[in-house]
Design an enzyme around this catalytic site. Structure first.
Site, short mmCIF file in Angstrom:
data_model
loop_
_atom_site.label_atom_id
_atom_site.label_comp_id
_atom_site.label_asym_id
_atom_site.label_seq_id
_atom_site.Cartn_x
_atom_site.Cartn_y
_atom_site.Cartn_z
N TYR A 195 0.85 -1.19 0.00
CA TYR A 195 0.00 0.00 0.00
C TYR A 195 0.88 1.23 0.00
O TYR A 195 1.77 1.36 0.83
CB TYR A 195 -0.91 0.04 1.23
CG TYR A 195 -2.35 -0.20 0.83
CD1 TYR A 195 -3.01 0.76 0.07
CD2 TYR A 195 -3.02 -1.36 1.17
CE1 TYR A 195 -4.31 0.55 -0.35
CE2 TYR A 195 -4.31 -1.58 0.76
CZ TYR A 195 -4.96 -0.62 -0.01
OH TYR A 195 -6.24 -0.84 -0.42
N GLU B 85 -0.58 4.61 -0.50
CA GLU B 85 -1.48 5.77 -0.62
C GLU B 85 -0.71 7.04 -0.34
O GLU B 85 0.10 7.11 0.59
CB GLU B 85 -2.64 5.64 0.37
CG GLU B 85 -3.71 4.68 -0.12
CD GLU B 85 -4.90 4.60 0.83
OE1 GLU B 85 -4.82 5.14 1.95
OE2 GLU B 85 -5.91 3.98 0.45
N ASP C 227 -6.92 14.87 -24.54
CA ASP C 227 -6.86 13.45 -24.18
C ASP C 227 -6.15 12.73 -25.33
O ASP C 227 -6.76 12.40 -26.34
CB ASP C 227 -8.28 12.92 -23.97
CG ASP C 227 -8.32 11.42 -23.73
OD1 ASP C 227 -7.25 10.76 -23.79
OD2 ASP C 227 -9.43 10.89 -23.49
N THR D 52 -3.72 7.31 -21.89
CA THR D 52 -3.48 5.95 -21.42
C THR D 52 -1.99 5.69 -21.59
O THR D 52 -1.29 6.42 -22.29
CB THR D 52 -4.23 4.91 -22.27
OG1 THR D 52 -3.78 5.01 -23.63
CG2 THR D 52 -5.73 5.12 -22.23
N LYS E 26 -1.59 2.15 -25.12
CA LYS E 26 -1.93 2.13 -26.56
C LYS E 26 -0.64 2.36 -27.34
O LYS E 26 0.26 1.52 -27.26
CB LYS E 26 -3.04 3.14 -26.83
CG LYS E 26 -4.33 2.77 -26.07
CD LYS E 26 -5.49 3.70 -26.30
CE LYS E 26 -6.69 3.27 -25.47
NZ LYS E 26 -7.82 4.23 -25.56
N ARG F 151 -1.28 -1.41 -18.92
CA ARG F 151 -2.58 -0.75 -18.91
C ARG F 151 -2.58 0.27 -17.80
O ARG F 151 -2.29 -0.06 -16.64
CB ARG F 151 -3.72 -1.75 -18.67
CG ARG F 151 -3.72 -2.95 -19.57
CD ARG F 151 -5.07 -3.64 -19.58
NE ARG F 151 -5.99 -2.83 -20.35
CZ ARG F 151 -5.99 -2.77 -21.68
NH1 ARG F 151 -5.15 -3.48 -22.39
NH2 ARG F 151 -6.84 -1.99 -22.30
C1 LIG Z 1 -8.83 4.43 -24.73
C2 LIG Z 1 -9.25 5.81 -24.42
C3 LIG Z 1 -9.51 6.22 -23.11
C4 LIG Z 1 -9.70 5.30 -21.93
O1 LIG Z 1 -8.82 4.36 -21.66
P1 LIG Z 1 -9.12 3.15 -20.64
O2 LIG Z 1 -7.74 2.85 -20.17
O3 LIG Z 1 -9.76 2.10 -21.46
O4 LIG Z 1 -9.98 3.64 -19.55
C5 LIG Z 1 -9.77 7.56 -22.88
N1 LIG Z 1 -9.78 8.44 -23.89
C6 LIG Z 1 -9.58 8.07 -25.17
C7 LIG Z 1 -9.63 9.11 -26.23
C8 LIG Z 1 -9.32 6.75 -25.48
O5 LIG Z 1 -9.17 6.38 -26.75
#
Ligand SMILES: *Cc1c(COP(=O)(O)O)cnc(C)c1O
Length: 447
Positions: free
Chosen positions: A74, A76, A225, A251, A254, A260
């Site tokens: 933990y 936090e 984002d 993220t 990707k 992840r």
């Molecule tokens: C994939 C994605 C997310 C969210 O990702 P998770 O890890 O699946 O929660 C947020 N914004 C955009 C634009 C995405 O393509």
């Protein structure tokens, strides 16, 4: 029933290869059922072509870090300000992750604790807006993300989303691209607290400077984002959201090719404090320290000179795949791609072809994709007229432009056979699976 891509009586001449799975003997000794499933999944990944635009193959080091004792702790709080004892080494791990994240994006503050991209967005919203506040974004069906204001998502339930459009007029030179003049109109009309850009299914370069200029007209915060394009940004294959954005979320799994997870970045010290509070204790409890160690490793990989080569190759492969599909009579939305992904409008190839059928037929042929609505798609989200394809994962395993014509030909063979009916398809897909496997064996995953 969908036959497994691995059990294949028709084409015995190219058997599935079984990749090494570190730690599998330990897992098997405790839980053989889970061990079997992990081995099957490793075989699936090794022997199929991963074209899902949001997926990638991480390095063995990234995966190994997630299997370590760091999961036991933990932690936090934040480095040197924890609520639990024994965090000496966790502090150093998280500090390394933060420093590398800042270096990757050339910005001043980073929070590496969000468990996922959606969590990062929830925390960013909490840091920037009171519940009920208005924000402007692209709607899901046009390429946005569910955390950008979908009604049943936190973002649509607790905030007030307004959406800006694409160019929907087929005769416009920017058909299916963001209509920046319309973004400005929406922003001037609704005066949102925040303007949100960055998408899940948008194949073109984002003009962050233009978005910032629009946000400034009403004093809105610009949130970018970059979940999909982060790895391209770090590799110099897409313009950076800095210095234009007030807040950047992404993220890490990707194009960034890490574990992840999520990440939030900013140059604004006041905002950075609010972000830290929103992530913990606002949104989350203890951070996933084993994942944060894996993030640090992945960020380290992104900071090496080879990353630029990878990012550039991802984009070159996407362009080559789009060109090859266009030659085979498919329509690519916006006419092509600037990044790692493309949306294939299947109706040009055949009016009868749906995204649901196409992605199913492709999977049975060893090619993994997802159905995706195209802008103004008349079909519902569970059918769609399109598929989304991306090149991050196949680029990781070493495929180059010259291989994209081969991949496109596999796709076309699968869809053509599918359109002819089940008997024809069963025969053809066995052959395609075999050809896919042979190609995969030339390009083994990183082990
Ligand atoms: C994939 C994605 C997310 C969210 O990702 P998770 O890890 O699946 O929660 C947020 N914004 C955009 C634009 C995405 O393509």
């Amino acid at each position: 029933m969908t036959p497994s891509v691995l059990s294949d009586a028709h084409a015995p001449h190219s058997p599935a290869s079984t990749p090494p799975v570190p730690g599998i003997a330990t897992i098997r000794a405790t839980d053989p059922a889970i061990a079997d499933l992990i081995v099957k999944e490793a075989q699936r990944q090794e022997n199929t072509l991963e074209l899902i635009a949001s997926e990638n193959h991480t390095s063995p080091a990234v995966m190994a870090a997630m299997g370590t004792c760091l999961t036991n702790k933990y932690a936090e709080g934040y480095p040197n300000a924890r609520y639990y004892g024994g965090c000496e080494f966790h502090d150093q791990v998280e500090t390394l992750a933060i420093e590398r994240a800042k270096q990757m994006f050339g910005c001043k503050f980073a929070n590496v604790q969000p468990h996922s991209g959606a969590q990062a967005n929830a925390a960013a919203f909490m840091a920037c807006m009171e519940p009920g506040s208005t924000f402007a974004s692209l709607v899901l069906k046009d390429g946005g993300h569910l955390s950008h204001g979908m009604k049943i998502n936190f973002s649509g339930r607790y905030y007030n989303p307004v959406h800006y459009p694409l160019h929907y007029d087929v005769s416009h030179k920017d058909f299916e691209r963001i209509d920046y003049d319309a973004v400005e109109k929406v922003v001037l009309e609704h005066k949102p607290k925040m303007l949100l850009c960055g998408y899940s299914a948008y194949p073109r370069t984002i003009d962050f400077a233009r978005f910032r200029a629009i946000a400034d007209k009403v004093g809105a915060l610009l949130m970018s984002d970059v979940a999909h394009i982060a790895g391209l940004i770090v590799g110099g294959a897409h313009p950076s959201p800095f210095p234009h954005s007030h807040i950047v979320t992404t993220t890490t799994h990707k194009t960034l090719r890490g574990p992840r997870g999520g990440l939030i970045l900013t140059n604004d010290e006041e905002l950075a404090k609010k972000i830290d509070k929103a992530v913990f204790p606002g949104m989350q409890g203890g951070p996933l320290m084993h994942v944060i160690a894996a993030k640090a490793i992945a960020f380290g990989e992104c900071l090496r000179p080879e990353w630029k080569t990878y990012a550039a190759q991802v984009v070159r492969n996407a362009k080559a795949l789009a060109d090859a599909l266009i030659k085979l009579n498919y329509r690519i939305t916006t006419g092509g791609t600037d990044n790692h992904l493309m949306l294939v409008d299947l109706r040009k190839r055949s009016e009868a072809l749906t995204g649901a059928d196409a992605s199913r037929w492709l999977e049975r042929s060893g090619i993994i994709s997802n159905m995706n609505g195209i802008p103004s798609d008349p079909r519902p989200p569970k059918v769609t007229s399109g598929i989304r394809l991306g090149t991050p994962a196949i680029t990781t395993r070493g495929l180059r432009e010259a291989d994209m014509a081969t991949v496109a030909s596999f796709i076309d063979r699968a869809l053509s056979a599918g359109l002819k009916g089940e008997t024809e398809f069963t025969h053809a897909s066995a052959e395609i699976r075999n050809d896919v496997r042979s190609l995969c064996q030339k390009f083994p995953l990183p082990h």
